[in-house]
Structures are given as structure tokens and as C-alpha cells.
Scaffold this active site. Structure first.
Site, mmCIF file in Angstrom:
data_model
loop_
_atom_site.group_PDB
_atom_site.id
_atom_site.type_symbol
_atom_site.label_atom_id
_atom_site.label_comp_id
_atom_site.label_asym_id
_atom_site.label_seq_id
_atom_site.Cartn_x
_atom_site.Cartn_y
_atom_site.Cartn_z
ATOM 1 N N ASP A 147 0.871 -1.162 0.000
ATOM 2 C CA ASP A 147 0.000 0.000 0.000
ATOM 3 C C ASP A 147 0.914 1.219 0.000
ATOM 4 O O ASP A 147 2.080 1.153 0.401
ATOM 5 C CB ASP A 147 -0.926 -0.016 1.222
ATOM 6 C CG ASP A 147 -2.161 0.851 1.026
ATOM 7 O OD1 ASP A 147 -2.175 1.669 0.082
ATOM 8 O OD2 ASP A 147 -3.101 0.723 1.819
ATOM 9 N N TRP A 148 0.362 2.345 -0.437
ATOM 10 C CA TRP A 148 1.194 3.520 -0.650
ATOM 11 C C TRP A 148 1.672 4.068 0.684
ATOM 12 O O TRP A 148 0.937 4.699 1.417
ATOM 13 C CB TRP A 148 0.414 4.552 -1.452
ATOM 14 C CG TRP A 148 0.672 4.494 -2.931
ATOM 15 C CD1 TRP A 148 1.077 5.528 -3.726
ATOM 16 C CD2 TRP A 148 0.573 3.357 -3.807
ATOM 17 N NE1 TRP A 148 1.235 5.103 -5.036
ATOM 18 C CE2 TRP A 148 0.941 3.778 -5.110
ATOM 19 C CE3 TRP A 148 0.229 2.028 -3.620
ATOM 20 C CZ2 TRP A 148 0.956 2.917 -6.205
ATOM 21 C CZ3 TRP A 148 0.252 1.155 -4.717
ATOM 22 C CH2 TRP A 148 0.608 1.613 -5.983
#
Length: 760
Positions: free
Chosen positions: A231-232
């Protein structure tokens, strides 16, 4: 790439390899131009693309290209229609191809552990089986068009509170039966190109550094052959993450992560062979996705909007329809009340926010479909300074109409990525105008627009009809109008339970935790599993939904084939469904399984099959659901695997989780489950095992103390380990005898045939 991946790997320098395991920008992988390795783009898109070719902002729509905003996951899940999800997936992929996007970051398939999770609108269900089947639909739809997916957020990402640091402490059985099955289903059935790890820790380790999750379970057990992307911002320590199985860090920590990887290789802390494995996975993803870079395609915005409208209508759930006030009578005058009817809330906030190609509103759509519609705002959204005047106007309009349709819901400030809700209540100003309008005209239809469940008791008491429309995307208003006027017969079914109040939720005492820890104390019992186990009344149960027609089921038949020992057990469940009402409609046949006697605690019932069927009035059809061995299994922490216990199972079939009129009891044979007996096993465990009991009797015949001689004493000391009883003198065999008996137990278990043992 015009050469093989093996050839490219051989040519890459160490710094190029390290760079490839991090991106080159917010949405882009790293390119190595000298070897013909291009960069490809990944972008958000669970219910509509948020492609930002120039720059990225992650939580807004700045610079994002116009795209069709389809219903959010919480909405479209209510369709219970994997085929619809596949159609939406194909449309999403075509829009991705039109903007040269290689991987769509979605779908989100985390469980709805609590009604308060701020991101629940992005997730399908509280049930892992339903979520997994819907995910297969959309993933296969997208990937059939040569565009990749990223199934997220793996794993146990069920809250926004302190989401980057919180440690989700959850037992393995709950992980295996509740929080992982949807991921397992889509991986084993559809092989998504990528799986996205979550921000949170799972049992002490960040998901991005959790080898058990990323390698042992995902790759080695499930056979995942794609890429694991973060995930970012979910990578906290690049080298441990890479070692655990995290292939691609996004967005890149340029000037840091690649250097850390190279330093670890030089220091001998990371093998270059392992780095090559991660690089190979990145190169395989680029090879899969690079073809879209050369495309010059478009998408049919009108056709996609029409699909969004159909999806929105199929997502609508009719919860209440007293006196058949719906569909709206053709000649009736309608008072349409609510600012949301004019200024629609149709999608969630945060990274999934789409820049829509167009947006419908209910004032226009209902007016186009019905002859006499009179609008009043009724309440303000954000600015509530004129609510008294708006309410008075709404009452006046309501009094002048035959039927009132009032649109209530949650403002965007109530639910979003980044924070969790603190309650389930609708805004007070909306409830105030609801009360005033209901006094003026009791012929009242309430339409809800919300991404998460809300408390509806006060609403349902005042309404004749209650319609849950969710956040239905850019064409939501058209879909709602189609249902209200009867152009489309509602067929949605709840993918999550509506409790009477927040405090009824099984996670209430453990959500969202504190001190950076959240304990999943409710275990398996989220959603309907918890409400059923505690025999709690609910506002509207899982799987519930009404129609403008009626359906009957009869003639349940179940046939069992296969064998538990070799994993081929199958139960075929068939039932006849008849549309007994006046109009055509769609119904969802739901099958649940209950194990009435088990050695471990199990839910009262669990969804294990469903099928959606469309029928004309008086039409009947026979439908079949095939339940595999997993449907009867539970995860045994003692054995470390899925197991089926021999005995009776009850199959319940019907309309929703609390209306299952057809039942059948089947008998399943299975090999006995024998945990290994040791000196530390309890007296009860030795007595319950046929071989163990036989060995104790043989030892007693040879002069050893018989611990089973006194039934009353066995009741008192039966839970004690045999090694403890051995210290009590004549109550049990001594330590040496116990060790000998344990060895004999192992031998007889491996060779259960006495003749075979004698031959040895």
C-alpha cells in the site's frame, strides 16, 4: 522488452536491480531504458479509475482523468451478482486501456469487522464467502481485457484509526476462517496480477514484513504467482520487507530504499539471489502490462454510464414496503425532499474518489420518470444555518402531495478513508425534518444514501417504505428512480447486517483498540455470525431484501459424493424456485451450513453458496449449488490445517440468514481426528482416543495403575495431564510407562491393522 527476462536479469547491474524494487514516481514503476524496460502505471480504481498521468496526490482527484464512477463496493455487493461485477470489471479495464494504465488498484476485499470502519464503503461484505465470489467476478472481468488488478488490503486491515501503526492481534483460526478466505479464493481462482499488502501490523509484524503472510501463506500455500506491492507508504524497513516477500515498494523512497538494498547485498545481509527473485517478479509484471502503453483506444462513456445505472439499480435494497406504497402509483403527486436529491452523494472520499464523466441527480431523474414531482431541500449539508426554513418548506410541500420521498444519508465528512466513524447515527437535522414531514404526510418513502450501515429504527418507525441505495456511483439517481417507479424490480440483498445499535456489534468492546494495538477478541463472530451466536435481534439481517413480487422455494434435495480423506467431498444442493407474484423479478437463493456437534466452537450458520435467478410471473426453475469440502471444514489450530469432522451437518436454504425454510440433514464420514497422545495429554484425551484407551487397559492388565477405574474421579481429574497425575502416585502409570505408551500409540496409529503390526 524484446529479450527474455533471464537475459535481462543477467544484464542488470546491482543498482538497477535495487531500483526496480521501488517505483520511479507516485504511480509508476522504474524504467531501465538501456535494456528496453519501460515504466508502467498503477492507479486507484476499485469503483472507477483515478488515473493521474502527470502527478499524484493519493487522497484527492487533482489531475485525475474523467472516468465512470460505478457503485462503491458496499453498494454493488448488495447485487449478489458476480456476473454484474465481471461486466463492471470489463468496463473498468477498457477505461484503463484508454489511458494506458496497466494495473488497477482494487478490489478491496477486507471484512467489515465493525460498522464504524471509515473505509467500509470500499469493501464488499462482512462475509468472506460472498466477498470472495464477488472479487472473482471483478478480477476476472478486468484481467480478461489484459489489465491487471491489485487485491487489497492484505491482511486484517479493518480500521482507519492509527492504520499505519496499529497491531491487529488476531488468532490464526479467525484469520484463516474470516479474514483470509476472500483473498485465498480470488488468488486460487483468478490469479490477480498483484496483491497489495496493508499498512497495519498483524500479530506484531508489519504486513509488509510478514513472511508468514507474504510468502508462506500467499505464495507457498495458495500458489500466488504474481507481484506483492505495498500500500502507498506501507514499507517501513525496505530490506526486511523485501526478504519477507514484498516485491515492489510504492511510492518509492528515492535516495533511500534502493541504497539500503544495495548496502544489504554488499554486507552479506541480503542474498543477490533473493533480490533477483523480487526483480524477476517486477519484470514479469512489466512484461504483462507494457502492451497497454502502445494502445490508442477509447471507451464508450454513454455505454459505461448505462452500465453504471443498471449496477446502481441492482444495488438498491428494498428494506420495507408497508401497504405496497412502492412502486409509486402512476397518477400520484410526489413530494421529493432532501438536499441529497439535488446535490447527490454518490461515492466515498479518499483515494478511491473518481472524477466522474457526468453525475445524475434524483430531482431530474425522478421528474423525467414521473409526471408530478415537487422538490424541497428540507435540510442543509454542511451549512445548516437555514434548516428551520428548509424544514417548514418541506412540510408544506409534503402536505400538498400524495406520497413523500425523502432522501437521507451520510455527508462525506461522516465516512472517509483516513478516519473511522464514532457512531452510526444519521445527522440530527435530517432526523428532525423526517419527523416533521412524517407528521404532515404519513405516506412516506425514505431513501438512504450512505457507504456504511446506519441506525434505522427511528427511520423505519416513521416510513412506509425504506430503500437502501448506498453510494451508487454517478448514475445512482437514475437507478433509484428506476426502482421507485417500478421500471426495475428491486433485487438487492444486504451484504452486511443492520444492527439496532452500535453496541450490539460484536467488535464494540475491542474497536478500534488503543496504544497502537487492537485485539480481535470476538474471534470468528463478526457480522451475522456474532448476532446469531448471541441470539440478538437485528434491524435487518444479512442477505435480506424485498421485491415487488414474491418467491417460493420447495423440494430441497441434497446429494453427497466424494471422500473427505482425499479432499473430494462435494454436496450438490438443488431447490425449485417459483415467482409467485405479479411481476418479473430476481431472487437470490442462499445456502448456509450448520455443524450441530463439533469439537470446537462454530458459528450457528455460515453462508456457503448462493445463486441469483430471474423469473417471470408464475415461472419456476430448478437451481443447483455445489458445496465443496471447504464448506464443511474448520481451521484446526491443533492440526494446523483444514479439517472435517465426521457426523451430521445441517444445510439450510432460503431467502436470507434468518429466513431459511428448507433444511436437510446429511451424514458425512471422515477419518477420525487424532491429536498425538503424549505424556502431557490429559486423561480425558487418552480416554477419548480408542488406541489410547486400549493402551491404558493393557498397561493396567500388566500391573500399572488404571486411571480410568473410578468414573467419578475421572470427572474431577480428567482435565489434568497424565504427567501430572503420574506424580500423584497410584492414580496413573509412572513416567517411563507413559513414555512407552506414547511410543506405542504412535506405532499403532501409523499401523492401525493388528496383523500388520504383528508382521513387523
Amino acid at each position: 522488452m524484446t529479450v527474455s527476462i533471464d537475459e535481462v536479469l543477467a544484464e542488470l547491474t546491482l543498482d538497477e536491480k535495487a531500483a526496480l524494487t521501488s517505483g520511479s514516481g507516485f504511480w509508476w514503476t522504474h524504467a531501465v531504458e538501456r535494456l528496453g524496460i519501460p515504466r508502467i502505471m498503477l492507479a486507484d480504481g476499485p469503483h472507477g479509475l483515478r488515473a493521474q498521468p502527470v502527478q499524484g496526490d493519493h487522497v484527492g482527484i487533482g489531475g485525475s482523468l474523467p472516468a465512470t464512477c460505478f457503485p462503491t463496493a458496499s453498494a454493488i455487493a448488495s447485487s449478489w451478482n458476480p456476473a454484474l461485477l465481471r461486466s463492471v470489471g470489463e468496463a473498468l479495464a477498457q477505461e484503463a486501456r484508454a489511458c494506458n494504465l496497466s494495473v488497477i488498484l482494487g478490489p478491496g476485499i477486507n471484512m467489515k469487522r465493525s460498522p464504524l470502519c471509515g473505509r467500509n464503503f470500499e469493501y464488499f461484505s462482512e462475509d468472506p464467502y460472498l466477498a470472495g465470489e464477488l472479487a472473482v467476478g471483478i478480477v476476472e472481468g478486468i484481467q480478461s481485457k489484459g489489465v491487471g488488478t491489485s487485491v487489497k488490503h492484505y491482511a486484517a486491515n479493518n480500521q482507519e484509526t492509527d492504520r499505519l501503526r496499529v497491531d491487529a492481534q488476531v488468532d490464526e483460526r479467525s484469520l484463516r476462517e474470516i479474514y483470509l478466505p476472500a483473498f485465498e479464493r480470488v488468488v486460487t481462482a483468478s490469479q490477480p496480477w498483484t496483491v497489495m499488502c496493508s499498512y497495519n501490523k498483524v500479530n506484531g509484524l508489519p504486513a509488509s514484513e510478514n513472511r508468514w503472510l507474504l510468502t508462506e501463506v500467499l505464495r507457498e500455500e495458495w500458489g500466488f504467482d504474481g507481484l506483492v506491492v505495498s500500500d502507498w507508504g506501507a514499507v517501513y524497513h525496505r530490506v526486511p520487507a523485501l526478504d519477507a516477500g514484498l516485491d515492489l515498494e510504492m511510492p518509492p523512497k528515492l535516495g533511500r530504499s534502493p541504497q539500503e538494498v544495495m548496502a544489504a547485498v554488499h554486507a552479506g545481509e541480503l542474498s543477490e539471489g533473493l533480490l533477483d527473485q523480487r526483480v524477476r517478479t517486477v519484470l514479469e509484471l512489466v512484461s504483462r502490462g507494457m502492451h497497454v502503453l502502445e494502445l490508442d483506444e477509447e471507451f464508450d462513456a454513454d455505454a459505461h454510464h448505462a452500465l453504471a445505472r443498471r449496477a446502481a439499480a441492482e444495488s438498491v435494497v428494498l428494506l420495507q414496503n408497508t401497504d405496497e406504497v412502492l412502486p409509486l402509483p402512476a397518477g400520484a403527486s410526489v413530494a421529493l425532499i432532501g438536499e441529497f436529491a439535488r446535490t447527490p452523494r454518490f461515492q466515498g472520499a479518499g483515494s478511491s474518489q473518481v472524477n466522474p464523466t457526468r453525475v445524475e441527480n434524483l430531482v431530474d431523474e425522478l421528474s423525467a420518470a414521473h409526471a408530478d414531482v415537487r422538490f424541497a431541500a428540507g435540510y442543509g449539508v454542511g451549512d445548516t444555518s437555514n434548516d428551520a426554513g428548509l424544514s417548514d418548506e418541506a412540510v408544506s410541500v409534503a402536505r400538498s402531495a400524495d406520497v413523500v420521498v425523502i432522501v437521507l444519508g451520510l455527508p462525506g465528512s461522516y465516512e472517509s478513508e483516513g478516519f473511522d466513524r464514532t457512531h452510526m447515527r444519521l445527522p440530527a437535522n435530517q432526523l428532525d425534518v423526517l419527523s416533521a414531514v412524517a407528521e404532515a404526510n404519513p405516506s412516506l418513502v425514505v431513501v438512504l444514501v450512505n457507504g456504511s450501515t446506519v441506525e434505522v429504527d427511528e427511520v423505519s418507525r416513521r416510513a412506509k417504505a425504506l430503500v437502501e441505495a448506498w453510494l451508487g456511483g454517478q448514475a445512482a439517481a437514475g437507478g433509484i428512480a428506476d426502482v421507485l417507479t417500478g421500471r426495475i424490480n428491486p433485487s438487492g440483498r444486504l451484504a452486511e447486517t443492520f444492527p439496532h445499535r452500535l453496541e450490539d456489534s460484536s467488535s464494540y468492546l475491542n474497536f478500534p483498540g488503543d496504544s497502537q494495538v487492537v485485539r480481535y477478541g470476538e474471534g470468528l463472530y463478526i457480522g451475522y455470525r456474532g448476532y446469531d451466536k448471541q441470539r440478538q435481534d437485528v434491524a435487518f439481517p444479512f442477505g435480506y431484501g424485498l421485491s415487488y413480487t414474491s418467491f417460493e422455494m420447495r423440494d430441497l434435495a441434497v446429494s453427497v459424493s466424494g471422500d473427505v480423506a482425499d479432499g473430494t467431498l462435494t454436496a450438490s444442493v438443488s431447490v425449485t424456485v417459483t415467482n409467485t407474484g405479479p411481476v418479473a423479478g430476481a431472487h437470490v437463493v442462499q445456502a448456509y451450513i450448520w455443524d450441530p456437534e463439533s469439537s470446537v466452537h462454530r458459528p450457528v450458520r455460515e453462508l456457503k453458496g448462493f445463486v441469483r435467478v430471474t423469473l417471470e410471473p408464475e415461472q419456476s426453475t430448478r437451481v443447483q449449488l455445489d458445496l465443496d469440502q471447504r464448506a464443511f471444514s474448520f481451521w484446526s489450530e491443533r492440526f494446523g490445517r483444514w479439517v472435517v469432522e465426521a457426523g451430521e451437518f445441517v444445510i439450510e436454504v432460503g431467502h436470507h440468514s434468518r429466513d431459511l425454510p428448507l433444511t436437510a440433514t446429511i451424514e458425512i464420514g471422515a477419518p477420525p481426528l487424532r491429536p498425538p497422545l503424549t505424556a502431557d495429554s490429559t486423561l480425558h484425551e487418552w480416554a477419548a482416543d480408542p488406541i489410547g484407551r486400549e493402551l491404558l487397559a493393557e498397561a493396567a492388565a500388566e500391573g500399572a495403575p488404571d486411571p480410568l477405574r473410578d468414573a467419578e474421579l475421572v470427572e474431577v481429574v480428567g482435565t489434568m495431564p497424565m504427567s501430572t497425575l503420574a506424580a500423584f502416585g497410584p492414580m496413573a502409570p509412572d513416567y517411563d510407562t507413559l513414555d512407552r505408551l506414547a511410543a506405542q500409540w504412535r506405532e499403532r496409529t501409523d499401523n492401525p491393522d493388528p496383523a500388520a503390526r504383528a508382521a513387523r
